[in-house]
Design a protein around this motif. Structure first.
Motif, PDB file in Angstrom:
ATOM      1  N   CYS A  15       0.892  -0.484  -0.162  1.00 38.14           N
ATOM      2  CA  CYS A  15       0.529  -0.213  -0.422  1.00 38.14           C
ATOM      3  C   CYS A  15       0.638   0.927   0.071  1.00 38.14           C
ATOM      4  N   VAL A  16       0.442   2.369  -0.305  1.00 42.27           N
ATOM      5  CA  VAL A  16       0.955   3.350  -0.454  1.00 42.27           C
ATOM      6  C   VAL A  16      -0.089   4.515   0.242  1.00 42.27           C
ATOM      7  N   VAL A  17      -0.365   5.769   1.074  1.00 44.42           N
ATOM      8  CA  VAL A  17      -0.912   6.358   1.420  1.00 44.42           C
ATOM      9  C   VAL A  17      -0.229   7.596   0.796  1.00 44.42           C
ATOM     10  N   PHE A  18      -1.776   8.519  -0.455  1.00 43.71           N
ATOM     11  CA  PHE A  18      -0.854  10.307  -0.148  1.00 43.71           C
ATOM     12  C   PHE A  18      -1.500  10.997   1.013  1.00 43.71           C
ATOM     13  N   GLU A  19      -0.806  11.863   1.653  1.00 45.78           N
ATOM     14  CA  GLU A  19      -1.437  12.371   2.674  1.00 45.78           C
ATOM     15  C   GLU A  19      -1.017  13.662   2.506  1.00 45.78           C
ATOM     16  N   ASP A  20      -1.490  14.119   3.298  1.00 44.40           N
ATOM     17  CA  ASP A  20      -0.863  16.067   3.429  1.00 44.40           C
ATOM     18  C   ASP A  20      -0.026  16.771   4.719  1.00 44.40           C
ATOM     19  N   ALA A  21      -0.662  15.518   5.759  1.00 46.09           N
ATOM     20  CA  ALA A  21      -0.315  16.184   6.944  1.00 46.09           C
ATOM     21  C   ALA A  21       0.479  15.157   7.847  1.00 46.09           C
ATOM     22  N   ILE A  22       1.339  16.055   8.415  1.00 42.69           N
ATOM     23  CA  ILE A  22       2.163  15.100   9.774  1.00 42.69           C
ATOM     24  C   ILE A  22       1.994  14.148  10.641  1.00 42.69           C
ATOM     25  N   LEU A  23       0.573  14.528  11.114  1.00 39.27           N
ATOM     26  CA  LEU A  23      -0.036  13.154  11.711  1.00 39.27           C
ATOM     27  C   LEU A  23      -0.291  12.086  10.889  1.00 39.27           C
ATOM     28  N   GLY A  24      -1.135  12.417  10.031  1.00 37.78           N
ATOM     29  CA  GLY A  24      -1.216  11.713   8.847  1.00 37.78           C
ATOM     30  C   GLY A  24      -0.116  10.654   8.064  1.00 37.78           C
ATOM     31  N   GLU A  25       0.653  11.595   7.906  1.00 35.55           N
ATOM     32  CA  GLU A  25       2.205  10.267   7.452  1.00 35.55           C
ATOM     33  C   GLU A  25       2.313   9.695   8.594  1.00 35.55           C
ATOM     34  N   GLN A  26       2.308  10.349   9.942  1.00 37.04           N
ATOM     35  CA  GLN A  26       3.223   9.115  11.658  1.00 37.04           C
ATOM     36  C   GLN A  26       1.573   7.897  11.403  1.00 37.04           C
ATOM     37  N   SER A  27       0.900   8.740  10.567  1.00 42.32           N
ATOM     38  CA  SER A  27       0.024   7.247  10.865  1.00 42.32           C
ATOM     39  C   SER A  27      -0.103   5.847  10.133  1.00 42.32           C
ATOM     40  N   PRO A  80       9.379   3.475   7.049  1.00 39.24           N
ATOM     41  CA  PRO A  80       9.700   4.800   8.085  1.00 39.24           C
ATOM     42  C   PRO A  80       9.392   4.545   9.068  1.00 39.24           C
ATOM     43  N   ARG A  81      10.084   4.470  10.319  1.00 35.53           N
ATOM     44  CA  ARG A  81      10.353   4.467  11.479  1.00 35.53           C
ATOM     45  C   ARG A  81       9.517   5.751  11.626  1.00 35.53           C
ATOM     46  N   PRO A  82       7.720   5.339  12.358  1.00 35.82           N
ATOM     47  CA  PRO A  82       7.373   6.616  12.738  1.00 35.82           C
ATOM     48  C   PRO A  82       8.359   7.629  14.018  1.00 35.82           C
ATOM     49  N   SER A  83       7.902   8.835  13.950  1.00 38.91           N
ATOM     50  CA  SER A  83       8.960   9.693  14.833  1.00 38.91           C
ATOM     51  C   SER A  83       7.531  10.058  16.005  1.00 38.91           C
ATOM     52  N   LYS A  84       8.308   9.674  17.394  1.00 38.59           N
ATOM     53  CA  LYS A  84       7.412  10.028  18.678  1.00 38.59           C
ATOM     54  C   LYS A  84       7.576  11.481  18.307  1.00 38.59           C
ATOM     55  N   GLU A  85       8.124  12.306  18.015  1.00 37.62           N
ATOM     56  CA  GLU A  85       8.469  14.243  18.257  1.00 37.62           C
ATOM     57  C   GLU A  85       7.347  14.164  17.484  1.00 37.62           C
ATOM     58  N   LEU A  86       7.631  14.090  16.652  1.00 39.70           N
ATOM     59  CA  LEU A  86       5.872  14.454  15.408  1.00 39.70           C
ATOM     60  C   LEU A  86       4.477  14.276  15.543  1.00 39.70           C
ATOM     61  N   SER A  87       4.457  12.827  15.907  1.00 37.68           N
ATOM     62  CA  SER A  87       3.981  12.261  16.370  1.00 37.68           C
ATOM     63  C   SER A  87       2.493  12.255  17.663  1.00 37.68           C
ATOM     64  N   LYS A  88       3.619  13.548  18.982  1.00 37.90           N
ATOM     65  CA  LYS A  88       2.541  14.388  19.760  1.00 37.90           C
ATOM     66  C   LYS A  88       1.493  15.164  19.292  1.00 37.90           C
ATOM     67  N   ARG A  89       0.436  15.203  20.292  1.00 38.50           N
ATOM     68  CA  ARG A  89      -0.452  15.819  20.043  1.00 38.50           C
ATOM     69  C   ARG A  89      -1.074  16.625  21.196  1.00 38.50           C
ATOM     70  N   LYS A  90      -0.110  17.766  21.676  1.00 37.57           N
ATOM     71  CA  LYS A  90       0.314  17.821  23.284  1.00 37.57           C
ATOM     72  C   LYS A  90      -0.565  19.965  22.604  1.00 37.57           C
ATOM     73  N   TYR A  91      -0.948  20.372  24.180  1.00 45.74           N
ATOM     74  CA  TYR A  91      -0.917  21.912  24.344  1.00 45.74           C
ATOM     75  C   TYR A  91      -0.806  22.460  22.799  1.00 45.74           C
ATOM     76  N   MET A  92      -0.902  23.433  21.825  1.00 44.33           N
ATOM     77  CA  MET A  92      -0.448  24.104  20.788  1.00 44.33           C
ATOM     78  C   MET A  92      -0.624  25.973  21.804  1.00 44.33           C
ATOM     79  N   LYS A  93       0.531  26.192  21.839  1.00 39.99           N
ATOM     80  CA  LYS A  93       0.141  27.568  22.442  1.00 39.99           C
ATOM     81  C   LYS A  93       1.021  28.698  20.902  1.00 39.99           C
ATOM     82  N   LEU A  94      -0.008  28.711  20.038  1.00 40.98           N
ATOM     83  CA  LEU A  94       0.472  29.744  18.965  1.00 40.98           C
ATOM     84  C   LEU A  94      -0.345  30.029  18.691  1.00 40.98           C
TER      85      LEU A  94
END
Length: 240
Positions: free
Chosen positions: A165-177, A226-240
């Motif tokens: 399979c291959v996934v077409f993704e536009d998002a960081i979390l989708g790539e990690q998924s 690729p192995r998923p990135s723990k850092e990129l998978s984080k969903r912590k509070y977003m202070k933006l």
């Protein structure tokens, strides 16, 4: 015994349709009503692909009841549909690519964090449902992106192993998924710059310059997921 087929898995928002500006504007209007200063465009750059209630969880410093999050998500959905009603257009080259992929024998699935009504709002309006063998949304899995459930379930229903399979993704979390599900990724740069993806096979702007044959070549050239990135998978509070 014939070879198993290959499968193409697609996220919806930002992949089938370039609707991130309207999504961000809807979140920004909601945040204004709630007295929040979060930058919605930056928020979606980081968390796009998750169900809206899960995205909303990350902008509050204290817990918000599930019912209230669902009310906020419904408000955001209303705003989004108001903003996007006359702007629903498929990404350039999508239908010819899907037709070519079908002719080449690919199985095709949709895996999204949206619910059935929102899926219909996009794919039925654009007359795309006929190209998908399987449609998996947030109501079909226990855990949304960045967990592996969405793409793992899509591949399972298609009857195709992750390595084919291959996934077409536009998002960081989708790539990690996808990586957590053991699936390689082709990035779609409607929401991110190419360098913001972790390790895609390639990055495309739309579907005008990619063919099913090129997808097969990319899979052959990059056989390991690729192995998923723990850092990129984080969903912590977003202070933006």
């Amino acid at each position: 015994m014939p070879d198993q087929p290959y499968a193409l898995l697609f996220d919806m928002d930002g992949v089938l349709i370039d609707n991130t500006p309207e999504q961000a504007r809807a979140f920004q209007l909601l945040f204004r009503d709630l007295g929040l200063t979060t930058n919605a465009r930056k928020l979606l750059e980081r968390l796009n692909g998750m169900p809206a209630t899960n995205i909303l969880k990350t902008v509050f410093t204290t817990p918000v009841p599930k019912k209230k999050l669902e009310e906020y998500a419904a408000q955001r959905e209303f705003l989004y549909r108001t903003l996007s009603w006359n702007k629903r257009r498929e990404l350039a080259g999508l239908t010819p690519f899907l037709q070519a992929a079908r002719a080449a024998g690919f199985r095709i699935g949709l895996g999204t964090g949206s619910g059935s009504d929102t899926i219909s709002y996009i794919i039925d309006h654009l007359d795309l449902r006929r190209y998908f063998d399987v449609v998996v949304g947030k109501d079909d899995v226990q855990r949304g992106k960045p967990h592996q459930d969405t793409f793992a379930e899509t591949a399972r229903q298609l009857g195709v192993p992750p390595e084919r399979c291959v996934v077409f993704e536009d998002a960081i979390l989708g790539e990690q998924s996808a990586y957590k599900a053991g699936i390689r990724v082709i990035g779609v740069s409607t929401n991110l710059r190419p360098e913001q993806f972790q390790a895609p096979l390639t990055v495309i702007r739309d579907f005008t310059k990619i063919t099913p044959e090129q997808v097969l070549a990319l899979l052959a050239q990059h056989p390991e997921t690729p192995r998923p990135s723990k850092e990129l998978s984080k969903r912590k509070y977003m202070k933006l």
